[in-house]
Enzyme design. Structure first.
Site, PDB file in Angstrom:
ATOM      1  N   ASP A  40      13.000  11.775 -12.421  1.00 57.88           N
ATOM      2  CA  ASP A  40      12.467  11.163 -12.034  1.00 57.88           C
ATOM      3  C   ASP A  40      13.976   9.163 -12.570  1.00 57.88           C
ATOM      4  OD1 ASP A  40      10.813  11.690 -10.593  1.00 57.88           O
ATOM      5  OD2 ASP A  40       8.957  10.342 -11.130  1.00 57.88           O
ATOM      6  N   ASP A 369      -3.176  13.412 -15.550  1.00 57.56           N
ATOM      7  CA  ASP A 369      -3.904  14.565 -15.864  1.00 57.56           C
ATOM      8  C   ASP A 369      -5.182  14.612 -16.408  1.00 57.56           C
ATOM      9  OD1 ASP A 369      -3.520  13.010 -18.345  1.00 57.56           O
ATOM     10  OD2 ASP A 369      -2.765  13.936 -19.482  1.00 57.56           O
TER      11      ASP A 369
END
Length: 479
Positions: A40, A369
């Site tokens: 990223d 998550d």
């Protein structure tokens, strides 16, 4: 296998390289494995490091499998005091091979270290042309096939693919959750494996048989019906003495965490987790029984228009149909799906879709998550905990107080975002398919955000008093 990294300064490429090498060397047929690295940060340094690691992998992976090396992250293997460990060969041939491999790894390490001190490459030519005129948050998609198992041989190396998704300042990128969704789409086009493992760039595979351990839990007749993912608990190989900042997560792993496992299963921890692809695509446990929620009919993907969750790529939609049926149907070579892979990794591909809302990794919290695992559990799926010996994965704990504080702040922010959102487990027993005790477990986890920062500041208080020679007790005037 997904490896995510975002910043070559905070996450040195040599750490990412070791994680990738440990995954590529696991005990499993190589032609059934593919390693995708999401960068990223769009860093040419990370790409260069992976290029050099791909060359070293051609030596390292056969060495590990020939001599049954158990610790397959090179930086940890060569850092041991003893030259051999129990179960390893002690012959002269092995010693010579080990010394040769150590020299090769030192060459790799020095190349990456030298590259980090300068620009790599300086002219951005050849394979690096794609990185010219790019910025960290403003660049087109870059996909590089670095290794390909062309012959489909279990004795060769797994696929290795580098991905840096498109980013533009005016389009939200949703941090790690956005990167994971891009990895899911690209891998669905290229290899379309029914199971996906995701690890952070600093969580190397410590147990070479971890894939086999996870499959034993996932492929049983009972668990095939209701198990969505297998979570390996996080453990770390370093950290401060006596763990003053609680980075080793002892209470969660050894006591409360294993108690939660007995209810509906462990929550998703963001790394070291094996997912079923069809669950990430939005499948329900009772899909094959309930026509309303079924996406497959006579081999075709149905109700895509009403769900509107998979975008406009017909090639990707076909791969979703095969995945939901339990078929991989991957192309004969990776290059045939490269054009479609660029399309699905565009920063505008998810517009007007259900991605991040109903399918994929969930958006709306920095702790993607926990939010994703909660969404999976609320559909009625269960999860399982995998605790092999030695531990499956080992990571790098925060190095000191400031790094720990930053991490605790991020966790606290994300958990509070979930607690006050419409997905809060407060409504779990009313509007979700959660067990009551599972709701309580998630509430304990989310309200931890209210305690983490004050507890951390309290832990730092004695050190602050010593360093500043101050105290907070009122002075008593003597009579």
């Amino acid at each position: 296998m997904f490896v995510t990294t975002a910043d070559p300064q905070l996450e040195p490429p040599i750490i990412t390289v070791n994680t990738v090498l440990s995954l590529m060397a696991v005990d499993y047929p190589a032609h059934k494995l593919a390693c995708y690295v999401s960068d990223d940060g769009c860093s040419p340094l990370t790409f260069y490091s992976l290029m050099e690691a791909a060359k070293f992998a051609k030596l390292w992976v056969p060495f590990c499998k020939k001599y049954n090396i158990q610790l397959r992250a090179p930086f940890r293997y060569f850092a041991r005091n003893s030259t051999t460990s129990s179960g390893e060969d002690c012959s002269l041939e092995f010693q010579q091979a080990r010394d040769t491999m150590k020299d090769e790894y030192e060459k790799l390490r020095r190349k990456i270290e030298d590259a980090s001190l300068g620009s790599v490459p300086s002219n951005l030519s050849g394979e690096f042309v794609a990185f010219s005129n790019t910025e960290r948050k403003n660049h087109p998609t870059i996909i590089k096939i670095m290794l390909e198992n062309k012959g489909g041989s279990p004795d060769e190396l797994p696929h290795l693919i580098y991905i840096s998704r498109e980013k533009q300042p005016k389009h939200p990128h949703h941090y790690k959750a956005g990167a994971m969704n891009v990895l899911t789409r690209v891998s669905g086009l290229m290899t379309n494996a029914p199971l996906m493992l995701n690890v952070d760039c600093d969580m190397y595979a410590n147990n070479p048989q971890i894939v086999l351990h996870a499959l034993c839990l996932l492929l049983g007749t009972k668990y095939e019906r209701d198990c969505a993912f297998v979570q390996c608990l996080q453990y770390f190989y370093d950290g401060a003495k006596d763990d003053p900042f609680g980075n080793q997560l002892v209470v969660r792993n050894e006591y409360l965490g294993q108690g939660i496992v007995g209810i509906q299963g462990p929550y998703y921890e963001g790394t070291g987790c094996f997912h079923r692809r069809k669950v990430i695509y939005g499948s329900w446990p009772e899909d094959m029984k309930t026509e309303k929620k079924s996406l497959i009919s006579n081999g075709e993907l149905t109700k895509v228009e009403s769900l509107n969750g998979f975008g406009i790529s017909k090639q990707f939609i076909n791969s979703v149909a095969h995945a939901l049926q339990g078929n991989s149907d991957n192309p004969k070579d990776l290059w045939s799906s490269l054009e479609a892979a660029y399309q699905v990794s565009s920063c505008t591909y998810e517009y007007n879709t259900d991605r991040g809302k109903e399918i994929g990794w969930m958006y709306g919290s920095t702790t993607e998550d926990i939010l994703t695992g909660l969404a999976i559990h609320t559909k009625g799926w269960r999860s399982l905990c995998c605790l092999p010996n030695p531990p499956a994965f080992l990571g790098c704990a925060p190095s000191g107080g400031p790094a720990s504080m930053t991490q605790q702040k991020r966790w606290a922010t994300g958990l509070l975002e979930i607690l006050v959102s419409k997905r809060s487990p407060i409504y779990g027993t009313l509007f979700m398919n959660l067990h009551f005790r599972q709701c309580l477990a998630y509430l304990w986890l989310l309200t931890r955000a209210l305690r983490s920062i004050p507890e951390f500041l309290y832990a730092l208080l004695p050190a602050y008093c010593i360093m500043t020679n101050s105290h907070f007790l009122p002075k008593v005037r003597r009579k």
